[in-house]
Design an enzyme around this catalytic site. Structure first.
Site, PDB file in Angstrom:
ATOM      1  CG  HIS A   1      -5.016  -3.688   1.609  1.00 62.18           C
ATOM      2  ND1 HIS A   1      -3.624  -3.962   1.218  1.00 62.18           N
ATOM      3  CD2 HIS A   1      -4.248  -2.567   2.200  1.00 62.18           C
ATOM      4  CE1 HIS A   1      -2.487  -3.805   2.035  1.00 62.18           C
ATOM      5  NE2 HIS A   1      -3.381  -2.804   2.504  1.00 62.18           N
TER       6      HIS A   1
ATOM      7  CG  ASN B   1      -4.651  -1.651  -2.135  1.00 56.78           C
ATOM      8  OD1 ASN B   1      -4.997  -0.659  -0.640  1.00 56.78           O
ATOM      9  ND2 ASN B   1      -3.974  -2.303  -2.874  1.00 56.78           N
TER      10      ASN B   1
ATOM     11  CG  ASP C   1      -2.999  -9.146   7.535  1.00 55.98           C
ATOM     12  OD1 ASP C   1      -2.223  -9.239   8.346  1.00 55.98           O
ATOM     13  OD2 ASP C   1      -3.533  -8.007   6.082  1.00 55.98           O
TER      14      ASP C   1
ATOM     15  CD  GLU D   1      -4.339  -5.953  -1.684  1.00 57.42           C
ATOM     16  OE1 GLU D   1      -4.737  -5.045  -1.409  1.00 57.42           O
ATOM     17  OE2 GLU D   1      -3.039  -6.289  -1.662  1.00 57.42           O
TER      18      GLU D   1
HETATM   19  P1  PGA Z   1       1.084   0.462   7.808  1.00 57.07           P
HETATM   20  O1  PGA Z   1       0.180  -0.598   6.499  1.00 57.07           O
HETATM   21  O2  PGA Z   1       0.244   0.866   8.669  1.00 57.07           O
HETATM   22  O3  PGA Z   1       2.474  -0.120   6.846  1.00 57.07           O
HETATM   23  O4  PGA Z   1       0.949   1.987   6.442  1.00 57.07           O
HETATM   24  C1  PGA Z   1      -1.020  -0.410   6.227  1.00 57.07           C
HETATM   25  C2  PGA Z   1      -1.823  -2.183   5.121  1.00 57.07           C
HETATM   26  O5  PGA Z   1      -1.118  -2.195   4.224  1.00 57.07           O
HETATM   27  O6  PGA Z   1      -2.784  -2.138   5.711  1.00 57.07           O
END
Ligand code: PGA
Length: 234
Positions: free
Chosen positions: A138, A136, A67, A143
């Site tokens: 994702h 959350n 992404d 999302e």
């Molecule tokens: P993080 O993010 O590795 O910074 O915890 C993971 C994500 O949002 O997929």
């Protein structure tokens, strides 16, 4: 889903790097799906170490990032372009032409999504996809929602994601509201997946991912359908 419990961030990073390294040794022209965020930083450090020791060769490897924020220039320190070059690509012998990250500064995001899918198809799909998980649930920027997009698409970031990612920006207002992300089908088509989760805030989403229940409100729960997922978790 194979679950590999680990007791430290460093052990998680080393194990993920070992899985990626074995994949590249077995198939030098591997197509890697890559993630950003705090989770895979240690894994990138380990992979760079292996490269510097002469144990890994990235010259034939192709990569696709999950992404990218929409609306940030490629040089913006919080763009995933910047992150990937700073933390990984600048330190290994990967070929520029084999690196793919959605272009967040594109004037035509819809076309960019179509092109991205086409590029993944052209190389025969992703062999090994590295994933983190959002608080959350994702993956990539897919999302929680009652509907999920299958393929690479533009997404409106959820308030939870904007809040979670604001730690990397000056303030909440500076966090982009939109991004381009591979879709869940793009991710699920990867031949193998490594999912890493570290820290107490990931407990809730990870319990859902291993619950046996699948819900689009927890996009990562779809990974339970995939037949080659390794979950590295504390
Ligand atoms: P993080 O993010 O590795 O910074 O915890 C993971 C994500 O949002 O997929």
């Amino acid at each position: 889903m194979k679950i590999k419990p680990i007791s430290s961030y460093s052990k998680m990073s080393k194990l993920a790097a070992k899985i990626v390294a074995e994949q590249i040794i077995n198939k030098p022209n591997t197509v890697l799906g890559l993630a950003t965020g705090g989770t895979p930083l240690g894994m990138y450090r380990e992979l760079v170490k292996l490269y510097k020791k002469g144990e890994l060769d990235f010259s034939k490897v192709t990569t696709f990032n999950l992404d990218e924020y929409l609306g940030l220039s490629l040089e913006h320190p919080q763009s995933y372009h910047y992150y990937m070059y700073e933390n990984f690509f600048n330190h290994v012998n990967i070929e520029e032409k084999n690196i793919h990250i959605p272009k967040g500064d594109t004037k035509d995001p819809v076309q960019e999504c179509l092109n991205y899918e086409r590029e993944i198809e052209k190389v025969g799909g992703i062999d090994l996809q590295v994933l983190g998980i959002g608080v959350n649930g994702h993956v990539g920027f897919n999302e929680p929602n009652i509907n999920l997009e299958a393929r690479t698409h533009v997404i409106q970031l959820s308030n939870e994601t904007i809040r979670a990612n604001s730690r990397f920006f000056k303030n909440l207002d500076k966090v982009p509201r939109k991004a381009i992300t591979m879709g869940m089908a793009t991710i699920m088509k990867s031949k193998k997946i490594v999912l890493m989760a570290w820290g107490i805030e990931k407990k809730k989403p990870i319990l859902k991912v291993t619950s046996g229940h699948i819900a689009t409100e927890v996009p990562a729960s779809l990974l339970q359908v995939h037949n080659d997922v390794i979950l590295i978790v504390d």
